[in-house]
Design an enzyme around this catalytic site. Structure first.
Site, PDB file in Angstrom:
ATOM      1  CE  LYS A 237      -0.248  -2.315  -8.185  1.00 52.21           C
ATOM      2  NZ  LYS A 237      -0.704  -3.479  -9.005  1.00 52.21           N
TER       3      LYS A 237
ATOM      4  CD  GLU B 160       2.773 -13.926   2.091  1.00 53.97           C
ATOM      5  OE1 GLU B 160       3.674 -14.611   1.549  1.00 53.97           O
ATOM      6  OE2 GLU B 160       1.610 -13.886   1.692  1.00 53.97           O
TER       7      GLU B 160
END
Length: 513
Positions: free
Chosen positions: A173, A246
């Site tokens: 997504k 991240e």
């Protein structure tokens, strides 16, 4: 005005009106996948995964190579879509979303087979005489991939490429701010011959992403904010599945007295303003030793005069729009806080009054310190915060005085000193005499320390991170088991004598190890 606004709908899905950050005009409607849509996609990926894992690496690599060809053929479409949704400068779109992706596709198609090939590992000691060890890399299964709005195409393509080459299927997504740029990744891979169900890019918002994370995938790879990353980590821990995170950055730049100041000034501008400053390893804090501070600042101000902003410049635009109105609010708040606490705004410091969209002028701020939000938090905008320091040691101390640690850069003509300073910065990666370039080098593992993330992506390590590293131990000679039942005092005494022989009376044990 928000760049996406809820719309009334007649179904169970959330509908959002998207707007351009350049013109603030509507550019499309986003229909968000709901929990049922996510469950269906994960089930489809689960069903497709065994057959995909059974394909040869040669077949997988051929599809990735074909995707590279299609990307180059469709690069104008990719650039146009990304610019339409983000407002970034076209050159930034080409370098980050096309060139970088093409380079990564080529690298992984060539090297994935080598990185994931079964390999031998020598067992130590006496076991090495009796056992063989083989390491095989088995795909984890279904990977959930959640990516942000600042690199809407590259971040899907890069991670999805690694995951599928490792034999996984992917349910991804992108951001609700840039959904159609993310969707292009699925389109290109499908056109390249990727079987149905191997890569699905869902359109949706945060609720869609949460449904993927908690929907029964085997790993989550997430890029985004610290706050959301912590929620992803909790959800992954509750399911006992791995995740890579991240997250944000507040990267430091250290300019030494012996630096090439002209090049360092160029590096400061690009490092701070590339992609409108919207990249996680962008330069946010610049520490300059006092001996060359005035000269460096003069170069910065001179070079900043010619920066061009606005869509009227086409390919000549240097600094694009702010991609999201929520980010504009953060930028303005951080600059306002710095101004209120005594910082000097030498250039910019405001929205561009000549442009109707979300444009923030390239900005230079001095007299900054670590009591200011702009030096503590991630601003994610086209801003240079420059602080004079007494020495390189002070610069290093201030660089490490941060809750983040994603990247950084050091500027000096003494490469040995640059290397040692880079090593001393408490961060995930560092560059010497360049802006942060580690993500653009596929061979380099990429990940942050402290609040900047968990785990690493890219390179050999990142690719293997989408696998279970499974050791298989094979007996060499057969025969009676050495330590089988029944146990006895005699066998225990024999073990003691063997240990004495190996590690006390002779060096054989150490030699075999």
């Amino acid at each position: 005005m928000s760049l996406y606004e809820p719309l009334e709908s007649s179904d169970s899905r959330r509908h959002l009106q998207l707007r351009s950050p350049v013109t603030l005009q509507p550019i499309g409607e986003l229909i968000c996948a709901n929990k049922e849509d996510v469950a269906e996609a994960i089930a489809k990926a689960r069903q497709a995964q065994p057959a995909w894992a059974a394909t040869s690496m040669k077949e997988r690599a051929a599809i990735v190579e074909r995707a590279l060809e299609i990307l180059l053929q469709r690069q104008d479409e990719v650039i146009d879509t990304v610019v339409k949704e983000t407002g970034k400068a076209r050159t930034d779109a080409m370098s980050m979303e096309v060139f970088s992706v093409a380079d990564q596709l080529c690298y992984y198609a060539k090297n994935a087979g080598k990185f994931l090939a079964p390999r031998k590992r020598k067992a130590h000691g006496l076991l090495g005489l009796m056992k063989q060890v083989r390491i095989v890399y088995k795909p984890l299964g279904v990977v959930g991939l959640i990516t942000p709005w600042n690199g809407p195409f590259v971040l899907v393509m890069n991670q999805a490429c690694q995951a599928v080459l490792a034999g996984n299927t992917v349910v991804a997504k992108g951001s609700e701010v840039t959904p159609f740029s993310a969707k292009l990744a699925e389109d290109i891979f499908c056109e390249a011959g990727l079987p149905e169900g191997v890569l699905q890019v869902l359109l949706g918002d945060g609720e869609t992403g949460a449904a993927i994370v908690s929907g029964g995938v085997d790993k989550v790879s997430f890029t985004g904010s610290v706050a959301t990353g912590k929620k992803v980590a909790v959800a992954a821990a509750e399911q006992l599945i791995p995740c890579t995170l991240e997250l944000g950055g507040n990267d430091a730049m250290i300019v030494c007295a012996d630096a090439d100041l002209d090049r360092a000034a160029d590096g400061a501008w690009v490092g701070s303003c590339m992609n409108t400053g919207h990249y996680c390893c962008g330069t946010e804090r610049i520490y300059v030793v006092k001996e060359i501070y005035d000269e460096f600042l003069g170069l910065i101000l001179e070079k900043g005069k010619g920066l061009r902003q606005g869509p009227q410049h086409g390919w000549d635009e240097d600094v694009g729009a702010v991609f999201w109105d929520r980010q504009m609010a953060i930028i303005e708040a951080h600059v306002g806080d710095a101004r209120a606490k005594g910082a000097n705004i030498l250039m910019g410091g405001r929205r561009n009054p000549d442009l109707e969209g979300l444009y923030y002028e390239p900005t230079v701020i001095t007299e900054v310190e670590n009591s200011m939000d702009i030096m503590i938090l991630e601003t994610f905008g086209p801003i240079l915060c420059i602080q004079k320091v007494e020495s390189e040691e002070e610069a290093l101390r201030l660089a490490n005085d941060s809750e983040f640690g994603l990247n950084g850069n050091v500027w000096t003509e003494d490469k040995t000193k640059g290397y040692e300073l880079a090593r001393a910065i408490d961060t995930g990666a560092c560059s010497v005499n360049d802006m942060a370039v580690s993500y653009g080098i596929p061979a380099a593992p990429f990940g942050g320390k402290k609040n900047s993330g968990l785990g690493q992506v890219n390179g050999k390590k990142g690719l293997r991170g989408y696998c279970h590293e499974m050791p298989i131990v094979i007996d060499r000679f057969g025969g009676k088991m050495q330590n089988g039942y029944p146990y006895s005092a005699k066998s225990a005494e024999g073990m003691k004598k063997l240990m004495d022989f190996l590690w006390l009376k002779t060096p054989i044990g150490k030699w075999l190890s």
